[in-house]
Scaffold this active site. Structure first.
Site: not given
Length: 290
Positions: A90, A120-121, A171, A174-175, A214, A268
Site C-alpha cells: 500500500k 494496492d489501490m 487485480r 469491486k472496491g 467473493h 473488513r
C-alpha cells in the site's frame, strides 16, 4: 440488518481489544512468523498467497522506510520457507501522503528484491498518484509489478483503456472505500456491471487479470471468461475458495499482517455488518459482566 449496518458505522467507538478478537480471522497476526504459518497452511490447501505488511496509519518517513525494509524480511522468509507467495504494498504505508519521491524510493527498494510486487489501490485521493507511480516504474523497466483497479469507481473503465498498452497484471476488485456518488457507483448492480465491463476490456487488451471477488455472480462471470486467477481475502468465503481450487482454478489469498492492524480490521468489519453486530453485542456483554 439495519441495526448491524448502523453498528458497523460506529465501529471506531468499540474498544480495540474487542475488535481485535473478532477481526483476527482477517489478519494473520502481528508478526512475520504469523504470516508464514498462514501462507504455509494455504499452500498446503493448494492456494497461493500475497503478503501485505500493514501500515496505512504511518505518519513519519522513518516508519515508511521501516515498512519497506520489512518487505526484505518477507521475501527472505518466502525464499527460506519455499512459500508460494508474492507481496502487495500500500503506497500510503510506504509514505505516499508524506512525499511522492519518498514513496517511489521505497517501492523501488521492495522491487529490488526481484519478486513480483502488486501495488494496492486505496481511497480515491490516491488514485492518480498510484497510477502515475505504476506507469513511471514500468517505464523504468520494472516488469515484476502489478496494479489493482476498483470497479466501483466511475473512472475505472477509462483507466483500463489507458493502461492497455502496458499489458498490465491487474487485480480487479469491486472496491471498499467510502466515496461520493459523483465518483463511485453505490448500488450493487452498477458495481457488478462495471466489474464485468472492466473485466472484458482487460481481457481483450491482453492484460493478465486476477478476479478478486467473493460475489458469486462475479465469480460466475469470471469463470465463464476463463480468467487465469482468482483472489480472495483471508477469512472470507473459505469454503468457496476450496471449491474453486478443487475444480482446478488457481486462487491466491491476501494475507495481511503487522502491528498496524486496526484500520484494516475496521474496513473488513464494515464490509460485514453481521460480524460488526456480533462485536458490538460482545462488547455490551463484557461491560455488563464488569
Amino acid at each position: 440488518m439495519l441495526v448491524d449496518r448502523a453498528i458497523a458505522r460506529a465501529l471506531p467507538l468499540v474498544p480495540k481489544p474487542v475488535v481485535r478478537v473478532f477481526a483476527s480471522r482477517y489478519i494473520a497476526g502481528p508478526s512475520l512468523a504469523d504470516a508464514v504459518a498462514v501462507v504455509r497452511r494455504l499452500n498446503g490447501e493448494g492456494m497461493q498467497a500475497t503478503v501485505d505488511v500493514l501500515g496505512e496509519e504511518i505518519a513519519h518517513a522513518d516508519e515508511a522506510r521501516a515498512i519497506a525494509s520489512a518487505y526484505r524480511d518477507v521475501f527472505a522468509a518466502i525464499e527460506r520457507e519455499r512459500l508460494g507467495s508474492n507481496v502487495s504494498v500500500k503506497l500510503t504505508a510506504l509514505g505516499l501522503k508524506l512525499s511522492y519521491e519518498l514513496c517511489k524510493e521505497n517501492v523501488r527498494e521492495v522491487l529490488a528484491q526481484g519478486r513480483f510486487v502488486r501495488i494496492d489501490m486505496e481511497d480515491a485521493t490516491t488514485t492518480d498518484d498510484t497510477l502515475r507511480l505504476y506507469r513511471e516504474l514500468r517505464a523504468e523497466g520494472h516488469e515484476n509489478l502489478g496494479i489493482v483497479l476498483q470497479a466501483y469507481l466511475r473512472r475505472t473503465l477509462w483507466d483500463v483503456r489507458a493502461l492497455a498498452g502496458l499489458k498490465p497484471n491487474v487485480r480487479l476488485c469491486k472496491g471498499i472505500y467510502v466515496e461520493p456518488p459523483s465518483i463511485a457507483y453505490a448500488d450493487p448492480g452498477s458495481i457488478r456491471s462495471s466489474f464485468v465491463q472492466c473485466l472484458d476490456a482487460l481481457l481483450e487488451s491482453g492484460a493478465y487479470v486476477a478476479a478478486a471477488t467473493h460475489d458469486e455472480e462475479l465469480i460466475g462471470a469470471a469463470l465463464a471468461r476463463g480468467v487465469p486467477e482468482f483472489q480472495m481475502l483471508l477469512g472470507v468465503r473459505e469454503d468457496r475458495a476450496r471449491e474453486l481450487v478443487a475444480a482446478g482454478h488457481p486462487l491466491r489469498v491476501y494475507v495481511p499482517f503487522g502491528e498496524y492492524w486496526y484500520g484494516y480490521s475496521i474496513r473488513r468489519l464494515q464490509e460485514n455488518p453481521a460480524m460488526a453486530g456480533t462485536i458490538a453485542r460482545a462488547a455490551v456483554g463484557r461491560v455488563l459482566r464488569i
